[in-house]
Design an enzyme around this catalytic site. Sequence first.
Site, PDB file in Angstrom:
ATOM      1  N   THR A   9       3.611   5.623  -3.291  1.00 39.85           N
ATOM      2  CA  THR A   9       4.834   5.590  -4.116  1.00 39.85           C
ATOM      3  C   THR A   9       5.821   4.483  -3.733  1.00 39.85           C
ATOM      4  OG1 THR A   9       5.766   7.212  -2.599  1.00 39.85           O
ATOM      5  CG2 THR A   9       4.842   8.075  -4.652  1.00 39.85           C
ATOM      6  N   ARG A  10       6.610   4.077  -4.730  1.00 36.16           N
ATOM      7  CA  ARG A  10       7.758   3.174  -4.543  1.00 36.16           C
ATOM      8  C   ARG A  10       8.852   3.613  -5.513  1.00 36.16           C
ATOM      9  NH1 ARG A  10       4.773   1.679  -1.092  1.00 36.16           N
ATOM     10  NH2 ARG A  10       4.392  -0.404  -0.294  1.00 36.16           N
ATOM     11  N   CYS A  31       4.357  -0.057   7.484  1.00 40.48           N
ATOM     12  CA  CYS A  31       4.341  -1.022   6.383  1.00 40.48           C
ATOM     13  C   CYS A  31       5.199  -2.208   6.850  1.00 40.48           C
ATOM     14  CB  CYS A  31       4.956  -0.347   5.158  1.00 40.48           C
ATOM     15  SG  CYS A  31       4.761  -1.265   3.616  1.00 40.48           S
ATOM     16  N   LYS A  90       9.063  -2.893  -7.507  1.00 44.05           N
ATOM     17  CA  LYS A  90       9.478  -2.566  -8.892  1.00 44.05           C
ATOM     18  C   LYS A  90       9.515  -3.798  -9.779  1.00 44.05           C
ATOM     19  CE  LYS A  90      13.515  -1.257  -6.984  1.00 44.05           C
ATOM     20  NZ  LYS A  90      13.391  -1.982  -5.697  1.00 44.05           N
ATOM     21  N   HIS A  92       0.825  -1.205   0.000  1.00 39.73           N
ATOM     22  CA  HIS A  92       0.000   0.000   0.000  1.00 39.73           C
ATOM     23  C   HIS A  92       0.862   1.259   0.000  1.00 39.73           C
ATOM     24  CE1 HIS A  92       1.030  -1.005   4.130  1.00 39.73           C
ATOM     25  NE2 HIS A  92       0.968   0.286   4.393  1.00 39.73           N
ATOM     26  N   HIS A 151      16.043   1.091   5.805  1.00 39.16           N
ATOM     27  CA  HIS A 151      15.761  -0.178   5.128  1.00 39.16           C
ATOM     28  C   HIS A 151      15.804  -1.365   6.103  1.00 39.16           C
ATOM     29  CE1 HIS A 151      15.343  -2.961   1.909  1.00 39.16           C
ATOM     30  NE2 HIS A 151      16.580  -3.364   1.882  1.00 39.16           N
ATOM     31  N   LYS A 153       9.295  11.609   1.866  1.00 35.60           N
ATOM     32  CA  LYS A 153       9.315  10.266   2.496  1.00 35.60           C
ATOM     33  C   LYS A 153      10.749   9.775   2.583  1.00 35.60           C
ATOM     34  CE  LYS A 153       7.307   6.537   0.363  1.00 35.60           C
ATOM     35  NZ  LYS A 153       6.157   5.668   0.069  1.00 35.60           N
TER      36      LYS A 153
HETATM   37  C1  LIG Z   1       7.906   1.135   3.627  1.00 35.78           C
HETATM   38  C2  LIG Z   1       8.188   0.307   2.434  1.00 35.78           C
HETATM   39  C3  LIG Z   1       8.885   0.856   1.367  1.00 35.78           C
HETATM   40  C4  LIG Z   1       9.198   0.085   0.238  1.00 35.78           C
HETATM   41  N1  LIG Z   1       9.847   0.673  -0.791  1.00 35.78           N
HETATM   42  C5  LIG Z   1      10.056  -0.015  -1.921  1.00 35.78           C
HETATM   43  C6  LIG Z   1      10.588   0.639  -3.045  1.00 35.78           C
HETATM   44  O1  LIG Z   1      10.865   1.826  -3.005  1.00 35.78           O
HETATM   45  N2  LIG Z   1      10.762  -0.088  -4.184  1.00 35.78           N
HETATM   46  C7  LIG Z   1      10.436  -1.402  -4.257  1.00 35.78           C
HETATM   47  O2  LIG Z   1      10.650  -2.010  -5.303  1.00 35.78           O
HETATM   48  N3  LIG Z   1       9.908  -2.068  -3.189  1.00 35.78           N
HETATM   49  C8  LIG Z   1       9.708  -1.388  -2.040  1.00 35.78           C
HETATM   50  N4  LIG Z   1       9.123  -1.998  -0.960  1.00 35.78           N
HETATM   51  C9  LIG Z   1       8.865  -3.426  -1.004  1.00 35.78           C
HETATM   52  C10 LIG Z   1       7.570  -3.801  -1.698  1.00 35.78           C
HETATM   53  O3  LIG Z   1       6.553  -2.888  -1.394  1.00 35.78           O
HETATM   54  C11 LIG Z   1       7.233  -5.238  -1.287  1.00 35.78           C
HETATM   55  O4  LIG Z   1       8.318  -6.087  -1.630  1.00 35.78           O
HETATM   56  C12 LIG Z   1       5.983  -5.738  -1.972  1.00 35.78           C
HETATM   57  O5  LIG Z   1       4.909  -4.843  -1.747  1.00 35.78           O
HETATM   58  C13 LIG Z   1       5.610  -7.136  -1.470  1.00 35.78           C
HETATM   59  O6  LIG Z   1       4.388  -7.486  -2.063  1.00 35.78           O
HETATM   60  P1  LIG Z   1       3.639  -8.866  -1.737  1.00 35.78           P
HETATM   61  O7  LIG Z   1       2.576  -8.964  -2.771  1.00 35.78           O
HETATM   62  O8  LIG Z   1       4.637  -9.953  -1.609  1.00 35.78           O
HETATM   63  O9  LIG Z   1       3.041  -8.686  -0.275  1.00 35.78           O
HETATM   64  P2  LIG Z   1       1.705  -7.945   0.254  1.00 35.78           P
HETATM   65  O10 LIG Z   1       1.551  -6.636  -0.388  1.00 35.78           O
HETATM   66  O11 LIG Z   1       1.754  -7.978   1.740  1.00 35.78           O
HETATM   67  O12 LIG Z   1       0.540  -8.858  -0.283  1.00 35.78           O
HETATM   68  C14 LIG Z   1       0.186 -10.080   0.306  1.00 35.78           C
HETATM   69  C15 LIG Z   1      -1.315 -10.146   0.338  1.00 35.78           C
HETATM   70  O13 LIG Z   1      -1.721 -11.447   0.724  1.00 35.78           O
HETATM   71  C16 LIG Z   1      -2.892 -11.324   1.492  1.00 35.78           C
HETATM   72  N5  LIG Z   1      -3.074 -12.545   2.283  1.00 35.78           N
HETATM   73  C17 LIG Z   1      -2.245 -13.029   3.220  1.00 35.78           C
HETATM   74  N6  LIG Z   1      -2.751 -14.156   3.777  1.00 35.78           N
HETATM   75  C18 LIG Z   1      -3.925 -14.397   3.162  1.00 35.78           C
HETATM   76  C19 LIG Z   1      -4.930 -15.395   3.307  1.00 35.78           C
HETATM   77  N7  LIG Z   1      -4.832 -16.366   4.215  1.00 35.78           N
HETATM   78  N8  LIG Z   1      -6.007 -15.345   2.493  1.00 35.78           N
HETATM   79  C20 LIG Z   1      -6.148 -14.353   1.557  1.00 35.78           C
HETATM   80  N9  LIG Z   1      -5.228 -13.358   1.415  1.00 35.78           N
HETATM   81  C21 LIG Z   1      -4.138 -13.377   2.199  1.00 35.78           C
HETATM   82  C22 LIG Z   1      -2.591 -10.092   2.338  1.00 35.78           C
HETATM   83  O14 LIG Z   1      -3.733  -9.535   2.940  1.00 35.78           O
HETATM   84  C23 LIG Z   1      -1.921  -9.183   1.340  1.00 35.78           C
HETATM   85  O15 LIG Z   1      -2.853  -8.342   0.678  1.00 35.78           O
HETATM   86  C24 LIG Z   1       8.806  -1.266   0.188  1.00 35.78           C
HETATM   87  C25 LIG Z   1       8.092  -1.833   1.250  1.00 35.78           C
HETATM   88  C26 LIG Z   1       7.778  -1.059   2.354  1.00 35.78           C
HETATM   89  C27 LIG Z   1       7.021  -1.694   3.479  1.00 35.78           C
HETATM   90  O1  LIG Z   2      13.592  -1.022  -3.367  1.00 33.02           O
HETATM   91  C1  LIG Z   2      13.927   0.148  -3.237  1.00 33.02           C
HETATM   92  O2  LIG Z   2      14.316   0.779  -4.210  1.00 33.02           O
HETATM   93  C2  LIG Z   2      13.843   0.800  -1.880  1.00 33.02           C
HETATM   94  C3  LIG Z   2      14.979   1.671  -1.616  1.00 33.02           C
HETATM   95  C4  LIG Z   2      16.203   0.979  -1.160  1.00 33.02           C
HETATM   96  C5  LIG Z   2      15.940   0.008  -0.124  1.00 33.02           C
HETATM   97  C6  LIG Z   2      14.832  -0.889  -0.477  1.00 33.02           C
HETATM   98  N1  LIG Z   2      13.654  -0.211  -0.856  1.00 33.02           N
END
Ligand SMILES: Cc1cc2nc3c(=O)[nH]c(=O)nc-3n(C[C@H](O)[C@H](O)[C@H](O)COP(=O)(O)OP(=O)(O)OC[C@H]3O[C@@H](n4cnc5c(N)ncnc54)[C@H](O)[C@@H]3O)c2cc1C
Ligand SMILES: O=C(O)[C@@H]1CCCCN1
Length: 388
Positions: free
Chosen positions: A51-52, A317, A350, A48, A274, A270
């Site tokens: 931005t990323r 997050c 990304k 959520h 890390h 923001k």
């Molecule tokens: C503060 C922050 C900054 C970041 N910055 C960057 C960045 O700049 N660049 C970048 O590339 N990445 C960044 N990331 C990392 C990136 O956002 C994550 O790697 C990515 O969002 C992971 O996605 P996901 O789909 O694996 O997990 P999630 O987004 O957590 O999705 C998993 C989903 O599964 C659902 N779920 C879980 N269990 C169940 C169940 N039993 N039944 C049904 N649904 C379920 C959850 O509710 C959730 O919606 C950042 C992360 C954070 C927290």
């Molecule tokens: O994936 C990214 O780009 C950001 C910044 C660097 C650290 C990890 N999260």
Amino acid sequence: MLQQRDYDCIVIGAGVQGCFTAYQLAKNNQRTLLLEQFLLPHSRGSSHGQTRIIRKAYEQDFYTHMMEECYQLWAQLERETNTTLFRRTGILVKGPEDERDFQLFRETLQRNRVPTETLTPDEFARRLPHMVLQTGEGALIDTTAGVLYADRALRAAQSYFQSLGGVIKDGEKVLNIQPGSTVTVTTASGEYRAKSLIITAGPWANTLLSHMGLQLPLTVVKINVCYWREKVPGTYGADAHCPCFLQTASEGAEYHIYGLPSNEYPGLVKICYHMGSETEPDRRDRQTDQTDVRILSRFVSIYLPGLEPEPAVVESCMYTVTPDHHFVLDRHPTHKNIIIGAGFSGHGFKFGPVVGKILCELSLGKVPSYDLSPFRIQRFQTHMKSSL
Ligand SMILES: Cc1cc2nc3c(=O)[nH]c(=O)nc-3n(C[C@H](O)[C@H](O)[C@H](O)COP(=O)(O)OP(=O)(O)OC[C@H]3O[C@@H](n4cnc5c(N)ncnc54)[C@H](O)[C@@H]3O)c2cc1C
Ligand SMILES: O=C(O)[C@@H]1CCCCN1
């Protein structure tokens, strides 16, 4: 009465990785169900926020290679949905020049011929007058980098998936998984069957994998997402040509510190650390450690003098971190029609479009487009044995 429905594929979890996997499956004519425990959109996982960062600057070649196609696939989704998902700003990579961490970024950028600018101290002072470069620090700009509009991207992938006939059921938590040549997935409202299952459950990955006797060495950490007030609004804005930045590990900060130009909240920038403190995904509010905020305050007061050194807004997050900080993209070791995408270790957003493509390929039994050896479950053998 329980509903019963058959699909080609079921994807559990509608974060960025599940949405892009479902989108790829639908493009491959698979009848696909995407199940999400919370009502969409939600802010309780990892995907959520507005931005990323997207960048080619990485310490390892294999990520930089994957980014080539990622940029193309992000642009494709922009065209398909007629939305803007990317704003190019560049990313400043900066840190102690004699440290390995900074050198790895520089070498990967050079080896892969990523369009990069190297700033001398004079150029730095001219181009980025509101940032500080200390003696002994190097500064590079990966000019391909920028900002992805995260919430908008999830909506775009979901709506395109639905336009191809894909089904999203939100507010449906998966309670049980029964493996087999047909996998059966049970929620409170129904039972669904499919030829293959993809688990992209973010911080809840191990909860779901426990139904199949598998536990990966994943640590869930809470990240304090801090926004810092500009003393003069717009100083660090994308319109003022301020890039994203990444400060490599330096004195007082074992992990990277990164920031994005002010955008979503006008006047606020923001900047995050890390790493965070271990938490449980359903109880992250109990984790109140502020060590990361203190590290950031010190950093801001030294390096970003145009910002107030106390955060104005703190959101949260989660990261799901593997021991080597590389992803898990693999089949379940015994149930070959169950595919796992997990452990994105705070840098997976990304890669969403390419992760979706790879998980789709694995689920269709195709040869994956990339060498998946850095992402195999097998690499954790020693961790997994020691945790038995
Ligand atoms: C503060 C922050 C900054 C970041 N910055 C960057 C960045 O700049 N660049 C970048 O590339 N990445 C960044 N990331 C990392 C990136 O956002 C994550 O790697 C990515 O969002 C992971 O996605 P996901 O789909 O694996 O997990 P999630 O987004 O957590 O999705 C998993 C989903 O599964 C659902 N779920 C879980 N269990 C169940 C169940 N039993 N039944 C049904 N649904 C379920 C959850 O509710 C959730 O919606 C950042 C992360 C954070 C927290
Ligand atoms: O994936 C990214 O780009 C950001 C910044 C660097 C650290 C990890 N999260």
